[in-house]
Design an enzyme around this catalytic site. Structure first.
Site, mmCIF file in Angstrom:
data_model
loop_
_atom_site.group_PDB
_atom_site.id
_atom_site.type_symbol
_atom_site.label_atom_id
_atom_site.label_comp_id
_atom_site.label_asym_id
_atom_site.label_seq_id
_atom_site.Cartn_x
_atom_site.Cartn_y
_atom_site.Cartn_z
ATOM 1 N N SER A 56 0.860 -1.179 0.000
ATOM 2 C CA SER A 56 0.000 0.000 0.000
ATOM 3 C C SER A 56 0.897 1.231 0.000
ATOM 4 O O SER A 56 1.848 1.295 -0.785
ATOM 5 C CB SER A 56 -0.930 -0.077 1.209
ATOM 6 O OG SER A 56 -1.848 0.970 1.206
ATOM 7 N N ASP A 88 -4.114 -4.911 5.742
ATOM 8 C CA ASP A 88 -4.540 -5.778 4.645
ATOM 9 C C ASP A 88 -3.329 -6.549 4.145
ATOM 10 O O ASP A 88 -2.246 -5.985 4.005
ATOM 11 C CB ASP A 88 -5.129 -4.932 3.503
ATOM 12 C CG ASP A 88 -5.647 -5.790 2.357
ATOM 13 O OD1 ASP A 88 -6.118 -6.912 2.619
ATOM 14 O OD2 ASP A 88 -5.584 -5.331 1.203
ATOM 15 N N HIS A 102 -2.614 -1.048 -3.321
ATOM 16 C CA HIS A 102 -3.749 -0.150 -3.058
ATOM 17 C C HIS A 102 -3.499 1.133 -3.840
ATOM 18 O O HIS A 102 -2.381 1.611 -3.923
ATOM 19 C CB HIS A 102 -3.848 0.185 -1.568
ATOM 20 C CG HIS A 102 -4.143 -0.998 -0.724
ATOM 21 N ND1 HIS A 102 -3.977 -1.007 0.633
ATOM 22 C CD2 HIS A 102 -4.585 -2.245 -1.042
ATOM 23 C CE1 HIS A 102 -4.322 -2.188 1.115
ATOM 24 N NE2 HIS A 102 -4.686 -2.961 0.114
#
Lengths: 190, 278
Positions: A13, A133, A40
């Protein structure tokens, strides 16, 4: 369907874009390998991410469409605002299910799908990121016997994501950003 | 156990699940793409505190009236007003003019979910002066979503996104023309729904109920296997008048669909196709 390629997942991310791009830039060609980047990204970016991958020497960089067969020689960029899943029959599925950890694409969703699909050969590396995540997904991935690597939180731009993974299990490799190619080649040689 | 952990889905339980859904409720889930279906089942199990799919199967058998609620849980209702604005701009500029002289315009929204898409269409038709000639049909298997669609009220927290999309498709058109606010909700002008009929319909198992000038089916095909995509797209193309328009999701593809031969691209990037004339 042809032989399933080795699936190498690069996920992250915040702070993962530069190392991921560097990796794709430097990764030498290997037959029977497909790379998936699950990063992301902003839902409505000013410049599409695919444009940042326009000059890659050995690999064809694409955003997969739903049910595209997973093919060697390609780098697949998980599209913004969809989950990307791998199906046992050898193709991708997209979904617009709820975000996981506020993320779509979610790294957990992708990695779990590889495990669920019992993909024959795969490996994954989890990079810098500001949420958790990917930690659980990578743990399941590791538990299923796939090769796993995590970026050293000491050097990750945002250490939350790699740390979350390291709290769950010990990956095969803890690596620095400049070692990503080496780590991938190591996984391929196993 | 971490919050991320989902119950595992055993293959034998999955087969039993398919049988129960088919026999008790008439739904065939066998053609759903396994990866997302399994994940979704896992999420539902967790929400209900069920330890595995076997427990869900028992519940479905014991409480037949639970079926509708379950369908609502297992289907995906993600949608938004003018989702993918560039696709709607293309639809407005390249598809709608084809029907400028048409005596009527029958439009079918397949998998209409909570109704934002049919509202988007109604707004476009109002703005282009075609609304009075239009007949809109919004169908879904999820009756809970359809009930929500008929209310045409959405949480105010979605306003920024919806308003941005609206402005991208209809620059210069005042938002207040169609939307007002009440409490923490956006309320869409009920006149937008005057020519919309909401119907329960399962595109997996039921034939189309009419012929249409336009069929909109976005981000539904992604939940199906290639084989089921092929069947459903055949059904959709069959329901189109020659020269009619099919619009699918921007990441969906007709690669696996034989019926693609009966279509020509109006705008490939935005996935807008036209049925060939005979």
């Amino acid at each position: 369907m042809t032989e399933r390629p080795f699936l190498w997942v690069v996920a992250g991310s915040a702070g993962s874009f530069t190392p991921a791009r560097q990796f794709v830039q430097e990764m030498p060609y290997r037959p029977q390998v497909a790379i998936v980047l699950c990063l992301h990204r902003m839902r409505k970016p000013r410049v599409p991410m695919i444009e940042a991958f326009s000059r890659i020497p050995y690999w064809q960089v694409v955003e997969p469409q739903d049910k595209d067969p997973i093919e060697s020689g390609k780098v697949y960029l998980a599209p913004a605002d969809y989950h990307l899943l791998v199906e046992r029959e050898g193709y991708f599925s997209l979904s617009v299910d709820e975000p996981v950890h506020f993320s779509r694409p979610s790294i957990d969703v992708l990695l779990e799908s590889v495990v669920e699909a019992r993909w024959p050969r795969a490996g994954a590396v989890l990079l810098s990121g500001a949420n958790r995540d990917g930690a659980w997904g990578l743990y399941l991935f590791h538990r299923a016997g796939y090769f796993t690597a995590v970026q050293d939180p000491q050097e990750a731009e945002v250490p939350t994501m790699p740390r979350a993974a390291l709290e769950l299990f010990t990956p095969n490799r803890l690596c620095k950003a400049h070692e990503l190619v080496q780590v991938c080649l190591e996984a391929l040689s196993l | 156990m971490l919050p991320e952990a989902l119950p595992e889905i055993a293959e034998a339980d999955l087969e039993r699940f398919f049988q129960i859904m088919q026999a008790q409720f008439g739904y065939d889930f066998r053609g759903y793409a396994p990866a997302s279906l399994k994940r979704r089942l896992g999420t539902v199990l967790k929400r209900y505190g069920l330890k595995d799919l076997h427990a869900l199967n028992q519940r479905l058998l014991a409480q037949p009236d639970y079926g509708e609620r379950f369908i609502s849980e297992i289907t995906v209702s993600t949608t938004e007003l003018f989702r993918d604005p560039s696709a709607w701009v293309a639809f407005r500029l390249q598809a709608l003019p084809l029907f400028a002289q048409a005596p009527h315009l029958r439009i079918w929204h397949v998998g209409a979910s909570t109704g934002e898409e049919v509202l988007s269409m109604a707004i476009l038709l109002k703005e282009t002066g075609l609304y009075e000639r239009a007949h809109l049909y919004a169908t879904d298997i999820d009756t809970y979503s359809l009930a929500q669609a008929q209310r045409a009220r959405y949480p105010l927290r979605l306003k920024n996104l919806y308003q941005q999309n609206f402005a991208a498709v209809l620059p210069g058109v005042p938002w207040q023309r169609y939307v007002k606010e009440e409490g923490n909700e956006m309320v869409f002008d009920p006149a937008l729904l005057e020519r919309v009929r909401f119907l329960k319909h399962n595109i997996v198992s039921e034939a189309p109920f009419a012929s249409f000038e336009v069929v909109v089916c976005r981000n539904l095909l992604i939940y199906f296997t290639p084989a089921l995509q092929d069947q459903v797209v055949t059904r959709l193309v069959d329901s189109l008048m020659p020269g009619g328009i099919l619009m699918i999701g921007t990441k969906e593809s007709l690669f696996w669909c034989a019926a693609a031969k009966r279509l020509v691209a109006v705008n490939e990037t935005e996935r807008i196709y036209r049925r060939r004339s005979l």
